[in-house]
Scaffold this active site. Structure first.
Site, PDB file in Angstrom:
ATOM      1  N   ARG A   1     -39.766 -11.158   9.582  1.00  0.00           N
ATOM      2  CA  ARG A   1     -38.643 -12.073   9.478  1.00  0.00           C
ATOM      3  C   ARG A   1     -38.914 -13.114   8.394  1.00  0.00           C
ATOM      4  NH1 ARG A   1     -38.384 -14.182  15.075  1.00  0.00           N
ATOM      5  NH2 ARG A   1     -36.307 -14.718  14.358  1.00  0.00           N
TER       6      ARG A   1
ATOM      7  N   LYS B   1     -33.347 -20.341  17.185  1.00  0.00           N
ATOM      8  CA  LYS B   1     -32.036 -20.750  17.689  1.00  0.00           C
ATOM      9  C   LYS B   1     -32.188 -21.852  18.716  1.00  0.00           C
ATOM     10  CE  LYS B   1     -29.398 -16.447  17.365  1.00  0.00           C
ATOM     11  NZ  LYS B   1     -28.624 -15.499  18.174  1.00  0.00           N
TER      12      LYS B   1
ATOM     13  N   GLU C   1     -27.068 -11.588  18.982  1.00  0.00           N
ATOM     14  CA  GLU C   1     -26.623 -12.034  20.300  1.00  0.00           C
ATOM     15  C   GLU C   1     -25.717 -13.235  20.043  1.00  0.00           C
ATOM     16  OE1 GLU C   1     -29.458 -13.883  22.927  1.00  0.00           O
ATOM     17  OE2 GLU C   1     -28.118 -13.685  24.651  1.00  0.00           O
TER      18      GLU C   1
END
Length: 554
Positions: free
Chosen positions: A258, A268, A34
RNA sequence: UGACCGAUGGUGUAACUGGCAACACAUCUGAUUUUGAUUCAGAAAAGUCCAGGUUCGAGCCCUGGUCGGUCAACCA
């Protein structure tokens, strides 16, 4: 027993699919960021997994921006993401955007409505949340759930036409408000946002949610293996539900754990906070775990890729020691970095048995690890700079550098013997005195002397003053996010040390961005973009492994 | 009192798919070294979360636990 690592679980799955001719033996993955922030080291693992897997099986990878939320997405991020992926060394087959599919996604929504599988809900966000239930209690049906297909079609069209305000209505799937999987409790498909989109401008005022965009985008591109991280696992049944109900290409989603690194944060949101609140100089601050930060810090793409390879791919939560990342970059830089001498904390060394103004040029190796050995000349004379901690008035045990009466080798030059030192009124040492041994010249040593210590030095009259930025871990604790209170309370106050008066050998005046240096005995460094003519600035990528420092701790 | 997932040296990842736990990093020795780096040699470190079961044999299969993670954004 084989020394080779077995294939990871994704390689096994894909190998099996290829063998069975699934998707015609084709492999097409995608990397779907994104554009709402910069990429970090965690993404680099995902990039390496997606591009690496495809490459391994002779397939391709699309870059697809998941841009369904215009409020958070910006072109700046799109550009940074592309730069970072290229820097890592990967090439995408196609550059796509979820927003490219808005028309098709809209048609998919209409199709669901026509099948009675979606409805327009007038409930407020709060009402929807309260009717959702909890993981242990079923939700309740919305009073708008039973609207007719005609009414839903009309309302949805009017939503698209901008007849309603933000939040006034949403389109929801009609699935099961009592499902044990929260994502099946009539998930929202479309919401109204009268916000300009970075690519579609004001063309749309309704935007699809992630769940209604991602799987369908995969299907449209005929992605064969849609690889994402573990937190999307509970979304998979919904991913498959849409594909089934819409009769689309059956992409399949696979999840892996992850990457987590200790002594940093990886979300983020938190990284954005560090930037906005100026705890760091920007997304590319060399202390940031962002790809741009690592790049500015002097990490190489090879080292990051190698790191991703070493951490492996599995489904188990993990926290990787930053030490492994540091090992990877040292391993790479050891063989490619030019050696240079820079004194970070200068102390004058005066060689008394050398005349004023004496200068001679000595050859020194550029890189002892290089395939082809090359040398350069460095000036040597009566007054030199040496590292302040390479001298001790009263040496500690096992210290084999300079101290009164002790000898050391000046790297690539001569052996010197300390004959004394000077102090100012406050007891601060201002200079060290020594005599050099002419027969001990590097490469022509017939002095018969054996010295244990070798120190770096810089010829004072020709030294280049420069700024050196020393970086340490951004946080004092291994996992700032799990500590009590705000994660920012755990920022390491010593994460950046700026050394203004470092003295470098002349060749570093011409150092160019992108070059890697090893400042001997100090670490690996790169020129920073802040350098200007006559004022070089260097970033420390990583220190050298310090067995001596470690020994002293014990 | 939900659903889904996971559990192997300090940290990660393997174990030819049921055959007696390996590799890397980290750690500790020693050698070499004109970087206390690099390189080289070696050591220590898990008996695979627990309890049962199947089997000649289980880290791999089954059952039940325990612990950990994810999910209740009109974020992705």
């Amino acid at each position: 027993m084989s020394t080779e690592k077995g294939p990871n679980f994704l390689e096994e799955i894909i190998a099996e699919d290829v063998k069975n001719g699934k998707h015609g033996g084709r492999v097409l993955t995608r990397f779907p960021p994104e554009p709402n922030g910069y990429l970090h080291i965690g993404h680099s693992k995902s990039i390496c997994v997606n591009f690496g897997l495809a490459a391994h099986f002779g397939g391709k990878t699309n870059l697809r921006f998941d841009d369904t939320n215009p409020e958070k997405e910006e072109t700046e991020y799109v550009e940074s993401i592309k730069t970072d992926i290229r820097w890592l060394g990967f090439t995408w087959a196609n550059e796509f955007y979820a927003s490219d599919y808005f028309p098709q996604l809209f048609a998919f929504a209409v199709k669901l409505i026509e099948q009675g599988l979606a409805y327009v809900d007038d409930s407020s966000p709060e009402e929807i949340a309260s009717m959702k239930g909890t993981p242990t209690e079923p939700g309740k049906d919305s009073p708008f759930r039973a609207r007719s297909v005609e009414e839903n079609l009309d309302l949805f069209t009017r939503m698209k036409n901008g007849e309603f305000r933000d939040g006034e209505k949403v389109l929801r799937a009609r699935i099961d408000m009592a499902s044990p999987n929260m994502h099946f409790r009539d998930p929202i498909l479309y919401r109204i946002k009268h916000t300009a989109h970075h690519r579609t401008g004001n063309h749309w005022c309704i935007y699809p949610m992630y769940d209604f965009a991602h799987g369908q985008s995969d299907a449209i591109e005929q992605i064969t293996h849609s690889i994402c991280t573990l937190e999307f696992e509970v979304h998979r049944p919904l991913y498959e539900w849409f594909i089934e109900k819409l009769g689309l290409y059956t992409s399949r989603q696979y999840e892996f754990a992850r990457l987590n690194l200790n002594y940093t944060v990886m979300s983020k949101r938190k990284l954005l906070q560090l930037v906005q609140e100026k705890h760091v100089s920007g997304w590319d601050d060399p202390r940031m775990p962002t790809i741009s930060g690592l790049r500015r810090r002097g990490y190489t793409p090879e080292s990051v890729r190698n790191f991703a390879e070493r951490v492996g791919v599995a489904r188990r939560e993990n926290i990787i020691d930053v030490g492994l990342l540091e090992f990877c970059v040292r391993e790479d830089l050891n063989r490619r970095a030019t050696r240079a001498m820079v004194v970070l904390d200068p102390l004058k060394l005066i060689i008394e048995n050398l005349p004023e103004g004496h200068v001679e040029h000595l050859p020194t190796e550029n890189n002892p690890e290089a395939e082809e050995k090359t040398t350069r000349e460095i000036p040597f004379g009566r007054e030199l700079w040496i590292e302040r901690d390479d001298f001790m008035e009263v040496p500690e045990k096992k210290y084999f550098r300079l101290a009164p009466g002790k000898m050391v080798r000046l790297k690539s030059a001569y052996i010197v013997e300390c004959t004394g030192f000077e102090k100012d009124a406050s007891g601060h040492i201002t200079a060290v005195l020594a005599r050099y041994i002419p027969e001990s010249k590097s490469g022509h040593d017939n002095s018969g002397l054996q010295v244990k210590g070798v120190i770096h030095w810089v010829h004072a009259p020709s030294a280049v003053p420069c700024e050196v930025r020393l970086y340490d871990r951004l946080f004092r604790v291994e996992d700032p996010s799990s500590e009590a209170g705000d994660f920012k309370d755990y920022i390491n106050p010593d994460s950046l040390t700026v050394v203004k008066g470092a003295m470098a050998e002349p060749c570093l005046n011409a150092a160019k961005p992108g070059e890697h240096f090893q400042f001997m005995r100090k670490g690996y460094f790169v020129p920073d973009a802040d350098s200007s003519a006559g004022h070089p600035v260097f970033n420390r990528t990583v220190t050298l492994k310090d067995g001596w420092g470690k020994q002293k701790e014990n």
